[in-house]
Motif scaffolding. Structure first.
Motif, PDB file in Angstrom:
ATOM      1  N   THR A 192      -9.570  -3.452  -2.274  1.00  0.00           N
ATOM      2  CA  THR A 192      -9.763  -2.013  -2.491  1.00  0.00           C
ATOM      3  C   THR A 192     -11.229  -1.635  -2.306  1.00  0.00           C
ATOM      4  O   THR A 192     -11.545  -0.617  -1.701  1.00  0.00           O
ATOM      5  N   CYS A 231      -6.486   6.448   2.017  1.00  0.00           N
ATOM      6  CA  CYS A 231      -6.469   5.555   0.849  1.00  0.00           C
ATOM      7  C   CYS A 231      -6.719   6.365  -0.413  1.00  0.00           C
ATOM      8  O   CYS A 231      -7.598   7.206  -0.462  1.00  0.00           O
ATOM      9  N   ILE A 232      -5.924   6.105  -1.448  1.00  0.00           N
ATOM     10  CA  ILE A 232      -6.119   6.824  -2.709  1.00  0.00           C
ATOM     11  C   ILE A 232      -6.785   5.943  -3.755  1.00  0.00           C
ATOM     12  O   ILE A 232      -6.850   6.297  -4.917  1.00  0.00           O
ATOM     13  N   GLU A 233      -7.211   4.779  -3.339  1.00  0.00           N
ATOM     14  CA  GLU A 233      -7.873   3.828  -4.233  1.00  0.00           C
ATOM     15  C   GLU A 233      -6.999   3.501  -5.437  1.00  0.00           C
ATOM     16  O   GLU A 233      -7.459   3.456  -6.568  1.00  0.00           O
ATOM     17  N   CYS A 234      -5.746   3.261  -5.151  1.00  0.00           N
ATOM     18  CA  CYS A 234      -4.815   2.958  -6.230  1.00  0.00           C
ATOM     19  C   CYS A 234      -4.988   1.537  -6.736  1.00  0.00           C
ATOM     20  O   CYS A 234      -4.563   1.198  -7.825  1.00  0.00           O
ATOM     21  N   GLY A 235      -5.582   0.686  -5.909  1.00  0.00           N
ATOM     22  CA  GLY A 235      -5.856  -0.674  -6.363  1.00  0.00           C
ATOM     23  C   GLY A 235      -4.764  -1.687  -6.067  1.00  0.00           C
ATOM     24  O   GLY A 235      -4.909  -2.865  -6.373  1.00  0.00           O
ATOM     25  N   CYS A 294      -3.814  -3.058  -3.343  1.00  0.00           N
ATOM     26  CA  CYS A 294      -4.144  -4.119  -2.382  1.00  0.00           C
ATOM     27  C   CYS A 294      -4.928  -5.233  -3.053  1.00  0.00           C
ATOM     28  O   CYS A 294      -4.684  -6.409  -2.789  1.00  0.00           O
ATOM     29  N   SER A 304       0.121   4.197   0.558  1.00  0.00           N
ATOM     30  CA  SER A 304      -0.231   5.148   1.609  1.00  0.00           C
ATOM     31  C   SER A 304       0.141   4.630   2.990  1.00  0.00           C
ATOM     32  O   SER A 304      -0.122   5.296   3.982  1.00  0.00           O
ATOM     33  N   PRO A 362      -4.832  -2.426   4.640  1.00  0.00           N
ATOM     34  CA  PRO A 362      -6.149  -2.743   4.081  1.00  0.00           C
ATOM     35  C   PRO A 362      -6.792  -3.954   4.743  1.00  0.00           C
ATOM     36  O   PRO A 362      -7.997  -3.975   4.959  1.00  0.00           O
ATOM     37  N   CYS A 384       0.838  -1.197   0.000  1.00  0.00           N
ATOM     38  CA  CYS A 384       0.000   0.000   0.000  1.00  0.00           C
ATOM     39  C   CYS A 384       0.876   1.251   0.000  1.00  0.00           C
ATOM     40  O   CYS A 384       1.668   1.467   0.907  1.00  0.00           O
TER      41      CYS A 384
HETATM   42  S1  SF4 Z   1      -6.312   1.134  -2.655  1.00  0.00           S
HETATM   43 FE1  SF4 Z   1      -5.403  -0.239  -1.186  1.00  0.00          FE
HETATM   44  S2  SF4 Z   1      -3.241  -0.099  -1.583  1.00  0.00           S
HETATM   45 FE2  SF4 Z   1      -4.148   1.661  -2.572  1.00  0.00          FE
HETATM   46  S3  SF4 Z   1      -4.069   3.295  -1.039  1.00  0.00           S
HETATM   47 FE3  SF4 Z   1      -6.038   2.299  -0.782  1.00  0.00          FE
HETATM   48  S4  SF4 Z   1      -5.662   0.786   0.783  1.00  0.00           S
HETATM   49 FE4  SF4 Z   1      -3.670   1.385   0.031  1.00  0.00          FE
END
Ligand code: SF4
Ligand code: SF4
Lengths: 492, 449
Positions: free
Chosen positions: B426, B409-413, B415, B382, B386, B380
């Motif tokens: 995510t 969380c930036i929802e980068c995916g 995880c 950030s 998760p 992750c």
């Molecule tokens: S999507 Fe998952 S990996 Fe990405 S920032 Fe959020 S929790 Fe972390």
């Protein structure tokens, strides 16, 4: 065209949990094969066969239990079994069991390990304890008597490294340490694993290769295992150096018993260990300290198993300890890891400092020569001592006229230990002194009175020594040790 | 020729995981193919929305428009004009789902295929112009973050204080996408103009273009182009999410920040934004067209296209050759597969901030239970956990979630990507975020009362 909605991301790594388990299975299978070949070659085909049979019994127990459970709950049995990875538990359980455990005990314990160790918690991923460690703890505590007699006599007439160290109080002089290691074929022998121990515990080299393979496949995380090994090594090195057991003591501690097997196959079980890397480091340090403390101070055959179980219990607490944003709290988390580790390490060192070697008791100069009269004859060579869990190791074998053995055997309720001197040329016992009496005081101790012990002097393998009345079990344990020592002397 | 690489991973210490990962980018599917520029749809639909704010049309039904005619603007606390990408007639307003999965009004323009242009802006010399003039130009040219955010560009430059590093982000770390790569390849001079103009605007001490170390030829070309300017070319490792502002800023400066990159003394803009600005300065044209990567394993002929804003996804997919025979069930993703959303229809249109359409065969996944392996924590970017967030007892416990910093969380995916058990990690984190968000909103409401 159908446009399906799925939440992002829609891109995934190729590594799967089932793939990880497949790699693990492969490694465990390799160790089963090694064990089968070793026992087959060293003790006869029947023993190699027994390794295979034990594996199959445990596998059958695990799969049947899961099948029955999933059927009862009305799940898709095949899919659930494939996603529950019970066979991994079965394989590990078999490999940390001794070859002399009966099929029946292994079967029952696998079933219990699967049910209580895993399924009642909600199945794979939810369990608190490592199921295999849980099952093995059960075998040791509840089925210690359920042994396959012939195997005990043939395979375990000599002591395993753990028993050898136990009988020495886990500390001895550096030269004695070297002697002891030589008894197992030196470090070379210990690396290849040509000595009996738990089924999968002896072949250090193969286990390390498996670990390297799993790391290469990115199936396991190195932080925990490496920290654990380093901690075990350093702690025992410090204690070894201070107590005069030397550098070999540290190497021995790492290579023997369940340390390597446990760290490669059991501590890497992610389900029962902390989630984060800092958490795993704390786990590793704690586990290493407990392993050594248990080895040094408890009556358990080895500390690894129980240290894993104990640390499993505190895993949720460790997870909580190092919670939070790993970047923003990095400093705080680092501090917590360091402080916890220091406390644990100091505690372990403190225990290590109290170690004292078993001093060989002075042999009583008992007048001897008189062979015991036989009222109820039972020749040592034919008597069945399979219940006694007898261990013997060489203490001194320089002078054939006075070979000295350190032995231990189960009596009525505890274990008795004795030093036995044998005249190997004659094949007779010179003297026997009891180092530690574990049976009921004022019942069994009749058998270890000096006069009673004197009756062993001059006895050979065919002698029949009758039991001290009122202390039959203790007597029997003494006879078991005598027989084992004589057997060893005959072989030396 | 050697590359100056900065293979310093964003690894903080032995106690954290790598916080990023190399992904198989599948970029060779489209990277070396020509860009299809012949798509000229009969109708385009311009979404009247920017971010969450609606835009007001300033033309009415029946009006004639040319390429470059201003047709709408956002005018709340931000200003953003929108321009017509085709010449033709305004024929209506329709409401449907955008590529951001929100319902929005779309202004329909029927294309007369005459391609008549009006020059939207007067010739502009950014070198001579004052700082205020440049800012005004950027604002009136309707520049917005083309990397995906769609945020009006001028806003970032309103108060550039103590900026140390100005970064043009040409990393494009999202798998499958090569639109930026193609755009730079074809418009490298516009990139130069736009970058220098933005650099002036940022008042930064240093400027750089950040690009992945594996794009060797482009690095060379960029070096040549920027020779003699204060802009450096800096290479970063081929890891995901290297293109994300935080990861990129940390990679280049070793600094972390809380909310905005300016806290770490950085201002970033996407390379395609810089090119769009260059186009506005040199050619007087606003954002009318986009480079879009159309790729994925469900398509016959993945390639990049250059299309007017407002072109429907279905039109583009047909134009590149359609779906592979026998495909019945696909995931149609606006963007790349990591950050992009799957849209349950193919009616949506290309918005200025879209740079990809990824079409993947919908394959069933074999999900098993979480084995607590912690891989999601280690990757992750950030620094979240998760797995702890998605555990059933935490997911509806606001206090616990805040302790786990769920809102970071930036929802980068990553995880979900890394999870060996194939769990939608995510999505679970996203749900937790939404839960906290609704809680906060309802508390704010209560406080108002
Ligand atoms: S999507 Fe998952 S990996 Fe990405 S920032 Fe959020 S929790 Fe972390
Ligand atoms: S990566 Fe998946 S299986 Fe591993 S801890 Fe995270 S959610 Fe669980």
């Amino acid at each position: 065209m159908k446009f399906t909605y799925k939440p992002s991301p829609n891109y995934r790594n190729t590594q799967t949990t089932s793939g990880i388990m497949a790699d693990l299975t492969l490694c465990l299978a390799a160790i089963v094969v090694f064990a089968a070949v070793y026992y087959g070659v060293a003790f006869g085909a029947a023993y190699g066969f027994r390794v295979i049979m034990m594996t199959l019994v445990s596998l059958a127990a695990a799969l049947l239990t899961e099948a029955a459970y999933f059927k009862m709950r009305g799940y898709d049995v095949k899919k659930e079994i494939l996603h529950s990875y019970g066979w991994v538990t079965a394989l590990i359980l078999t490999l940390i069991t001794r070859l002399d455990v009966s099929y029946y005990a292994l079967f029952v314990c696998t079933v219990v390990a699967i049910i209580i160790g895993k399924l009642v918690f909600g199945g794979f991923g939810q369990n608190i304890f490592n199921p295999a460690a849980f099952g093995e703890a059960l075998i040791m505590n509840s089925f210690s008597g359920s042994k396959a007699a012939k195997v005990t006599a043939d395979v375990f007439s000599g002591a395993t490294p753990m028993a050898a160290m136990n009988s020495n109080g886990w500390i001895l002089s550096s030269s004695a340490m070297s002697g002891l290691i030589k008894g197992f074929g030196g470090f070379g022998g210990m690396l290849v694993g040509t000595y009996p121990s738990v089924i999968g515990g002896s072949c250090a080299l193969l286990i390390l290769l498996c670990g390297a393979f799993l790391l290469w496949r990115k199936d396991i995380d190195w932080h925990l295992s490496v920290t654990y090994l380093i901690t075990v090594f350093c702690l025992s090195l410090i204690v070894g150096l201070i107590k005069g057991a030397g550098f070999n003591y540290a190497v021995f501690n790492v290579m023997s018993g369940g340390v390597l097997f446990g760290t490669v196959f059991m501590m890497t079980d992610p389900v029962t260990t902390p989630i984060t890397i800092p958490g795993r480091m704390v786990f590793a340090v704690g586990c290493a300290a407990l392993t050594l403390i248990l080895r040094w101070k408890s009556n358990l055959p080895d500390g690894v198993l129980f240290s894993i179980l104990l640390m499993n219990m505190v895993t949720p607490a460790i997870d909580k300890l190092v919670d939070g944003n790993q970047i923003k709290n990095a400093g705080l988390i680092r501090k917590k890891v360091i402080y916890t580790s220091i406390v644990v390490l100091l505690a372990a060192l403190g225990v290590g400092m109290t170690l004292e070697g078993v001093t060989p008791a002075k042999a009583d100069n008992t007048p001897s020569g008189e062979t015991a009269p036989a009222s109820e004859p039972a020749g040592l060579a034919v008597e069945d001592f399979s219940e006694n869990n007898t261990y013997c190791r060489v203490w001194s074998n320089t002078d054939p006229a006075a070979y000295v053995y350190k032995c231990s055997a189960k009596g009525f309720e505890g274990t008795n230990k004795a030093t036995i001197t044998v005249n190997a040329d004659e094949g007779t016992i010179t003297s026997i002194t009891v180092d530690e009496f574990g049976d009921t005081v004022s019942v069994g101790d009749a058998a270890v009175a000096d006069a009673e012990l004197a009756r062993y002097a001059g006895a050979d393998l065919n002698s029949e020594i009758d039991a001290t009345s009122g202390a039959t079990f203790t007597s029997k344990s003494l006879r078991a040790m005598a027989a084992a020592a004589l057997n060893m002397a005959a072989g030396d | 020729m050697f590359r100056e690489t900065e293979r310093v991973y964003t690894n903080m210490s032995i106690l954290t995981g790598p916080m990023n990962h190399h992904l198989n980018g599948h970029k060779d599917l489209t990277k070396n193919k020509d860009v299809l520029k012949t798509i000229d749809p009969d109708q385009v639909w311009i979404p009247l929305v920017n971010g969450n704010a609606p835009c007001k049309a300033c033309v009415s039904i029946g009006d004639e428009v040319k390429i470059g005619t201003k047709i709408a603007e956002r005018n709340d606390h931000f200003y953003l004009p929108l321009f017509s990408p085709v010449s033709g007639t305004v024929t209506g307003v329709e409401k449907f789902m955008t590529s951001g999965m929100a319902q929005a009004e779309h202004l329909c323009i029927t294309n007369d295929h005459k391609h008549e242009k009006v020059r939207a802006f007067e010739p502009f010399d950014y070198e001579k112009a004052s700082w205020e003039e440049v800012l005004d130009f950027v604002r009136n040219a309707g520049m917005l973050g083309l990397g995906g955010a769609g945020f009006p560009t001028y806003v970032k430059y309103l108060k550039p204080e103590n900026v140390e590093l100005f970064i043009v982000n040409a990393v494009e770390c999202e798998p499958y996408l090569t639109a930026d790569y193609k755009n730079i390849e074809e418009n490298i001079d516009l990139l130069r103009t736009g970058t220098l103009a933005l650099f002036k605007l940022s008042k930064a001490a240093k400027g750089c273009v950040a690009i992945k170390e594996d794009k060797v030829e482009q690095i060379e070309a960029l070096k040549k182009t920027f020779e003699g300017t204060p802009i450096e070319i800096r290479t970063v490792p081929d890891l995901y999410p290297m293109g994300w502002e935080r990861t990129l800023v940390y990679q280049l400066t070793k600094k972390r920040y809380d909310k905005l990159p300016i806290e770490a003394g950085c201002i970033l803009n996407n390379a395609s934004t810089a090119i769009a600005l260059g186009n506005a300065i040199d050619n007087g044209m606003p954002i009318t067209h986009k480079y879009v990567t159309v790729s994925g394993d469900a398509l016959n002929n993945p390639q990049n296209v250059y299309v007017p804003i407002g072109t429907r996804a279905s039109v583009i997919i047909d134009a590149v050759g359609g779906y592979i025979e026998g495909t019945e069930d696909v995931l149609l993703i606006a963007g790349g597969p990591m950050m992009g959303k799957t849209i349950p229809n193919d009616k949506f249109v290309i918005m200025p901030q879209n740079n990809g359409l990824t079409v993947l065969v919908n394959r069933p996944k074999d999900e098993v239970k979480c084995l607590r392996c912690g891989r999601c924590t280690e990757t992750c970017p950030s620094g979240l956990q998760p797995v702890r967030i998605q555990m059933s007892n935490a997911i509806f416990d606001e206090e616990e979630l805040m302790k786990l910093s769920v809102m970071d969380c930036i929802e980068c995916g990553m995880c979900t990507w890394i999870c060996p058990s194939k769990i939608d990690v995510t999505e679970n984190v996203r749900r937790a975020k939404n839960f906290v968000r609704t809680r906060m909103a309802s508390r704010a409401k209560e406080a108002k009362k």
